[in-house]
Every structure is written in structure tokens, then in C-alpha cells.
Design a protein around this motif. Structure first.
Motif, PDB file in Angstrom:
ATOM      1  N   ASN A  23       0.823  -1.207   0.000  1.00  0.00           N
ATOM      2  CA  ASN A  23       0.000   0.000   0.000  1.00  0.00           C
ATOM      3  C   ASN A  23       0.863   1.266   0.000  1.00  0.00           C
ATOM      4  OD1 ASN A  23      -2.028   1.917   0.275  1.00  0.00           O
ATOM      5  ND2 ASN A  23      -3.001   0.954   2.032  1.00  0.00           N
ATOM      6  N   LEU A  24       1.487   1.587   1.136  1.00  0.00           N
ATOM      7  CA  LEU A  24       2.312   2.788   1.297  1.00  0.00           C
ATOM      8  C   LEU A  24       1.538   4.065   0.963  1.00  0.00           C
ATOM      9  CD1 LEU A  24       5.722   1.539  -0.212  1.00  0.00           C
ATOM     10  CD2 LEU A  24       5.009   1.592   2.191  1.00  0.00           C
ATOM     11  N   ARG A  37       3.912  17.137   9.223  1.00  0.00           N
ATOM     12  CA  ARG A  37       4.927  16.734   8.260  1.00  0.00           C
ATOM     13  C   ARG A  37       4.416  15.547   7.447  1.00  0.00           C
ATOM     14  NH1 ARG A  37       8.550  17.334  12.370  1.00  0.00           N
ATOM     15  NH2 ARG A  37      10.344  16.996  11.019  1.00  0.00           N
ATOM     16  N   CYS A  38       5.011  15.343   6.298  1.00  0.00           N
ATOM     17  CA  CYS A  38       4.598  14.257   5.410  1.00  0.00           C
ATOM     18  C   CYS A  38       5.055  12.913   5.965  1.00  0.00           C
ATOM     19  CB  CYS A  38       5.193  14.462   4.019  1.00  0.00           C
ATOM     20  SG  CYS A  38       4.505  15.870   3.133  1.00  0.00           S
ATOM     21  N   GLY A  39       4.173  11.923   5.839  1.00  0.00           N
ATOM     22  CA  GLY A  39       4.501  10.588   6.301  1.00  0.00           C
ATOM     23  C   GLY A  39       3.871   9.524   5.426  1.00  0.00           C
ATOM     24  N   VAL A  40       4.382   8.303   5.572  1.00  0.00           N
ATOM     25  CA  VAL A  40       3.881   7.147   4.838  1.00  0.00           C
ATOM     26  C   VAL A  40       3.467   6.084   5.851  1.00  0.00           C
ATOM     27  CG1 VAL A  40       4.468   5.285   3.240  1.00  0.00           C
ATOM     28  CG2 VAL A  40       5.284   7.602   2.803  1.00  0.00           C
ATOM     29  N   ALA A  41       2.258   5.562   5.740  1.00  0.00           N
ATOM     30  CA  ALA A  41       1.787   4.534   6.666  1.00  0.00           C
ATOM     31  C   ALA A  41       2.379   3.180   6.289  1.00  0.00           C
ATOM     32  CB  ALA A  41       0.263   4.459   6.639  1.00  0.00           C
ATOM     33  N   ASP A  48       8.481   8.986   8.753  1.00  0.00           N
ATOM     34  CA  ASP A  48       8.626  10.435   8.622  1.00  0.00           C
ATOM     35  C   ASP A  48       9.443  10.757   7.377  1.00  0.00           C
ATOM     36  OD1 ASP A  48       9.390  13.165   8.891  1.00  0.00           O
ATOM     37  OD2 ASP A  48       9.042  13.042  11.050  1.00  0.00           O
ATOM     38  N   ILE A  49       8.750  11.178   6.332  1.00  0.00           N
ATOM     39  CA  ILE A  49       9.398  11.393   5.039  1.00  0.00           C
ATOM     40  C   ILE A  49      10.274  12.640   5.044  1.00  0.00           C
ATOM     41  CG2 ILE A  49       8.965  11.847   2.587  1.00  0.00           C
ATOM     42  CD1 ILE A  49       8.463   8.996   3.440  1.00  0.00           C
ATOM     43  N   GLN A  50       9.831  13.669   5.735  1.00  0.00           N
ATOM     44  CA  GLN A  50      10.630  14.888   5.768  1.00  0.00           C
ATOM     45  C   GLN A  50      11.979  14.646   6.429  1.00  0.00           C
ATOM     46  OE1 GLN A  50       8.598  18.403   7.200  1.00  0.00           O
ATOM     47  NE2 GLN A  50      10.515  19.432   7.713  1.00  0.00           N
ATOM     48  N   SER A 255     -16.004  15.494   4.112  1.00  0.00           N
ATOM     49  CA  SER A 255     -14.935  14.829   4.876  1.00  0.00           C
ATOM     50  C   SER A 255     -14.179  13.852   3.983  1.00  0.00           C
ATOM     51  CB  SER A 255     -15.521  14.062   6.067  1.00  0.00           C
ATOM     52  OG  SER A 255     -16.207  14.923   6.950  1.00  0.00           O
ATOM     53  N   ILE A 256     -12.854  13.783   4.177  1.00  0.00           N
ATOM     54  CA  ILE A 256     -12.049  12.809   3.451  1.00  0.00           C
ATOM     55  C   ILE A 256     -11.206  11.990   4.431  1.00  0.00           C
ATOM     56  CG2 ILE A 256     -11.939  14.230   1.365  1.00  0.00           C
ATOM     57  CD1 ILE A 256      -8.985  14.822   2.088  1.00  0.00           C
ATOM     58  N   SER A 257     -10.831  10.791   4.005  1.00  0.00           N
ATOM     59  CA  SER A 257      -9.950   9.949   4.812  1.00  0.00           C
ATOM     60  C   SER A 257      -8.542  10.537   4.828  1.00  0.00           C
ATOM     61  CB  SER A 257      -9.951   8.516   4.284  1.00  0.00           C
ATOM     62  OG  SER A 257      -9.684   8.482   2.902  1.00  0.00           O
ATOM     63  N   PRO A 258      -7.730  10.205   5.834  1.00  0.00           N
ATOM     64  CA  PRO A 258      -6.446  10.894   6.031  1.00  0.00           C
ATOM     65  C   PRO A 258      -5.297  10.410   5.172  1.00  0.00           C
ATOM     66  CG  PRO A 258      -6.817   9.332   7.793  1.00  0.00           C
ATOM     67  CD  PRO A 258      -8.067   9.323   6.968  1.00  0.00           C
ATOM     68  N   TRP A 259      -5.462   9.266   4.502  1.00  0.00           N
ATOM     69  CA  TRP A 259      -4.362   8.688   3.731  1.00  0.00           C
ATOM     70  C   TRP A 259      -4.700   8.682   2.246  1.00  0.00           C
ATOM     71  CZ3 TRP A 259      -0.067   8.313   6.317  1.00  0.00           C
ATOM     72  CH2 TRP A 259      -0.108   8.089   7.698  1.00  0.00           C
TER      73      TRP A 259
END
Length: 420
Positions: A23-24, A37-41, A48-50, A255-259
Motif C-alpha cells: 500500500n504505502l 509533516r509528510c509521512g507514509v503509513a 517520517d518522510i521529511q 470529509s475525506i480519509s487521512p491517507w
């Protein structure tokens, strides 16, 4: 079907996780007082991408420094592919850089999630055929579709300023309505507050003013998808929508999902659009399967209830028009499309009542109320109710999930700002 890609992050190998290495998805998070900050689940964690780029493990020209995915989206598909390939390299089982990367993992349970991107403009479509037929039956007594419906993806321009991330409460909107037996309209809180179960497509790279695109080009422009709840005040909408369509009945909240689940992560789940009841004009024809096999469900939880009730289950493959067809039509006049434009799919409903994607359909405009597991009866949303959308694509030993898209309804604000 693609099998599970194994990661050294053990929780990512769990068959029930929404966030395996396959997924990522991309999001924005904070911990404590830190800036978003930008991140990947990945499994139970966020990478933590930053900080990863700051440590020299990534190189994307500082695209993540603003705490939003907009700048990265604008870099285009070659960069999108490069980041995904690099993340898979860093997170795969046996990676030589595991020790360095592990330092930049944050537990999801410790993080607050924010809007994953700054929405530039928002267009909502009316592209689910069962929903359109149901609404015709409810409102006009006939399931016959409008004359244009089978020829073009119908849509309207919404409000980007009202789009919020999952978990943000929504106030019951005020508006003007007119009862059937009233001589004049009245103003006050909506009595018919509803949801719409949708999937949102995010435009990654835009077009210039005057530049049309093909369906295949549109497909390549889509960066990813989110779950989308287009909250709807049906009584306000019913009074205002003739002749120009929805306005205040839709403008108060989406409303939108966070990912952001990337389009490439969903590629193994592509599904064909249904047989056309009437042939589309050639400019709307593409060569790829435009839909996805994504199981969807809607849950409703009254305030104080211990559990939520699943009130609907359906699938994104029920749609009539794909996101690529919608984007192609949007640009066909020469309308410029922007990085971070958001396109709502339209309400996703299947052919049976348990697959309907709105309360307007589930309760048949209040004429057929339904029961929750708590024993409470609903036709529309009451104050304190929480509505949650969930979605997943089921792979071979893994799941591609979006994270919940939830919102609680708060009472209407009854005073104008000047009266406060």
C-alpha cells in the motif's frame, strides 16, 4: 493477483493491517507540538518522510518541507514512481538500510493526522447509476434518468474551503427550506441531514487552459484516491437546486480519509466499467479498466452508543463513470485542471437496499426508517451521530486500506457572527 510484499516492519505483514508494504499511502501527521509533516503509513507506524529526506535517504528537492503532498504531486509520474520504488527498497524484508530507516518510524497511535494535501478546487459528480435511478424514483416517482445522464458525467463545482480531514466535527447547517404546505420558505437547521458514500480522485499533474486530454491521459494524471463523504442537507438542497443545482445544501462540509492511496497501489484491483446503456461519444473512450474492486461500508453510531451499526455495504465497481472519464470530460472544454484538484465520484450505491450509499435512499426519504443495533430508529442524521466510511481492496494475503473517514454531527450554530 499480486501477493503480499514482506517488510521488516512486522506489523506490515499482518493480513488484517490496512497498510502493508503493497500500500504505502501518503498522509500528514504531527506528534505533540511538532509541526505537521509528510509521512507514509506502514503497518502500525508512520515513516517520517521529511526527516528521511533530511537524513539523505531520499532526494526530492525538498518537496516535503511544507507539510503537504502538493509539491511532490506536481513533480509528476516519474518522481511518483521513483519515491515508491525507493520506499519499497528501504522497507522490504532484508533491506540493508533497516537500522537507519527505523529511527524515523513513529507509532500511529501517538500521531495526529491532518489534511494530506491542500485542496485546490473541488468538483463533485453524480455518476452512480443506481443512486441516480433511486433519486429519480424518490423525487419524481420514476427511475428514468435525465436525458443527458448516459452521455456525460454530470457534476457541479463545490467548495474546497469546506473539505476537512476525518475526525473533524461538522455542525448541522442552517439554510432556507420550504415545506410542501407552506406559502413562504423559512430559515433554520436542516431536518434532513445526510451523507454520500464516495471515492475522491486527486489530480496529480494539471493541464493548461484550453488543453483537452484523453481518458488514458487523465488516468495517468490521477495521483491517488481518498474516501469521501459529501455531507448533504436534503431539504435545503431540494428547495435551492432548481435550476442551477446544489449550493448551500452541499457547501457546509465534505470529509475525506487521512491517507492518499496511490493509483499504482490500486492497479492490481482494476475493474471494468459496466456495459454502456448508450454508446459514449469517442472522446470518452479509454483503453484501461477505469474502476477498482474496493469494498465499501457505512457505519452509524449514536452519541453514547458503545458500538456502531453497519448500515450499508457496497463496492466502488458499482459506478457507471470512472474517475478518468470524469477528469477527461472536465477538461474537454479547455477547463484548466490543477495539481491537488479533488473529484468526488458521486454516491456509490448497489442494486439492493443494503448497498445504498445515502440515508435518503436507505430510508426512502424518511418513508422507510431503519433500525440501528442499539434499537434506535433513523431516517436522517441526528445531532451526536457519528458516520464512518471504510474501504478496502482485498489482495492475496493482504489488504489495501484507506483509514476511516469519520465525522460527528454537532448542533447547528444559531447566532450570526455579528450577534456573538
Amino acid at each position: 493477483m499480486t501477493k503480499l510484499h514482506r517488510s521488516w516492519v512486522e506489523s506490515a505483514n499482518n493480513a488484517s493491517t490496512s497498510f502493508p508494504l503493497n500500500n504505502l499511502p501518503y498522509g500528514v501527521f504531527s506528534v505533540g507540538e511538532t509541526s505537521p509533516r509528510c509521512g507514509v503509513a506502514i503497518g502500525d507506524y508512520i515513516l517520517d518522510i521529511q526527516l528521511l529526506e533530511g537524513a539523505g535517504l531520499l532526494d526530492f528537492n525538498g518537496a516535503f518541507e511544507a507539510g503537504s503532498w502538493n509539491a511532490f504531486m506536481a513533480q509528476g509520474r516519474s518522481k511518483w514512481d521513483a519515491l515508491r520504488a525507493r520506499l519499497i527498497e528501504l522497507l522490504s524484508e532484508g533491506s540493508n538500510e533497516q537500522e537507519r530507516v527505523a529511527a524515523y518510524l513513529v507509532a500511529q497511535c501517538e500521531a495526529t493526522l491532518h489534511m494530506p494535501f491542500q485542496v485546490r478546487e473541488y468538483t463533485d459528480f453524480y455518476a452512480g447509476i443506481q443512486h441516480a435511478k433511486n433519486m429519480g424514483e424518490i423525487l419524481r416517482g420514476s427511475p428514468d434518468l435525465p436525458a443527458n445522464w448516459l452521455h456525460i458525467p454530470i457534476g457541479y463545482n463545490g467548495r474546497a474551503s469546506s473539505i476537512v480531514v476525518s475526525g473533524t466535527p461538522i455542525h448541522r447547517p442552517n439554510g432556507q427550506t420550504k415545506a410542501p404546505d407552506a406559502e413562504v420558505p423559512s430559515f433554520g437547521p436542516t431536518k434532513r441531514l445526510d451523507i454520500e458514500l464516495e471515492l475522491g480522485a486527486i489530480v496529480g499533474t494539471g493541464t493548461k487552459l484550453g488543453q483537452p486530454i484523453t481518458v488514458d491521459e487523465a488516468d495517468d494524471m490521477i495521483f491517488g484516491y481518498v474516501l469521501l463523504n459529501d455531507w448533504s442537507a436534503r431539504d435545503i438542497q431540494g428547495w435551492e437546486y432548481q435550476p442551477l443545482g446544489p449550493f448551500q445544501g452541499k457547501a457546509f462540509g465534505t470529509s475525506i480519509s487521512p491517507w492518499i492511496v496511490t493509483a499504482v497501489a490500486l492497479n492490481p484491483f482494476r475493474a471494468a466499467t459496466p456495459p454502456r446503456e448508450k454508446a459514449l461519444l469517442p472522446y470518452l473512450n479509454g483503453t484501461k479498466n477505469g474502476l477498482y474492486d474496493i469494498d465499501l461500508e457505512v457505519l452509524m453510531q449514536p452519541k453514547g452508543a458503545a458500538t456502531a451499526t453497519v448500515i450499508s455495504r457496497t463496492n466502488y465497481n458499482r459506478m457507471y463513470y470512472s474517475a478518468a472519464e470524469q477528469l477527461c470530460h472536465h477538461a474537454s472544454s479547455g477547463c484548466a485542471m490543477n495539481t491537488a484538484d479533488l473529484l468526488g465520484s458521486g454516491t456509490i450505491s448497489g442494486p439492493t437496499r443494503d448497498e445504498f450509499g445515502s440515508l435518503m435512499e436507505l430510508s426512502w426519504a424518511g418513508r422507510k426508517p431503519f433500525a440501528l443495533d442499539t434499537g434506535e430508529i433513523r431516517s436522517f442524521i441526528e445531532d451526536g451521530d457519528t458516520l464512518t466510511l471504510r474501504g478496502k481492496a482485498q489482495g492475496d494475503g493482504y489488504v489495501i486500506g484507506f483509514g476511516d473517514c469519520s465525522g460527528m454531527i454537532l448542533p447547528a450554530v444559531t447566532r450570526c457572527r455579528s450577534e456573538a
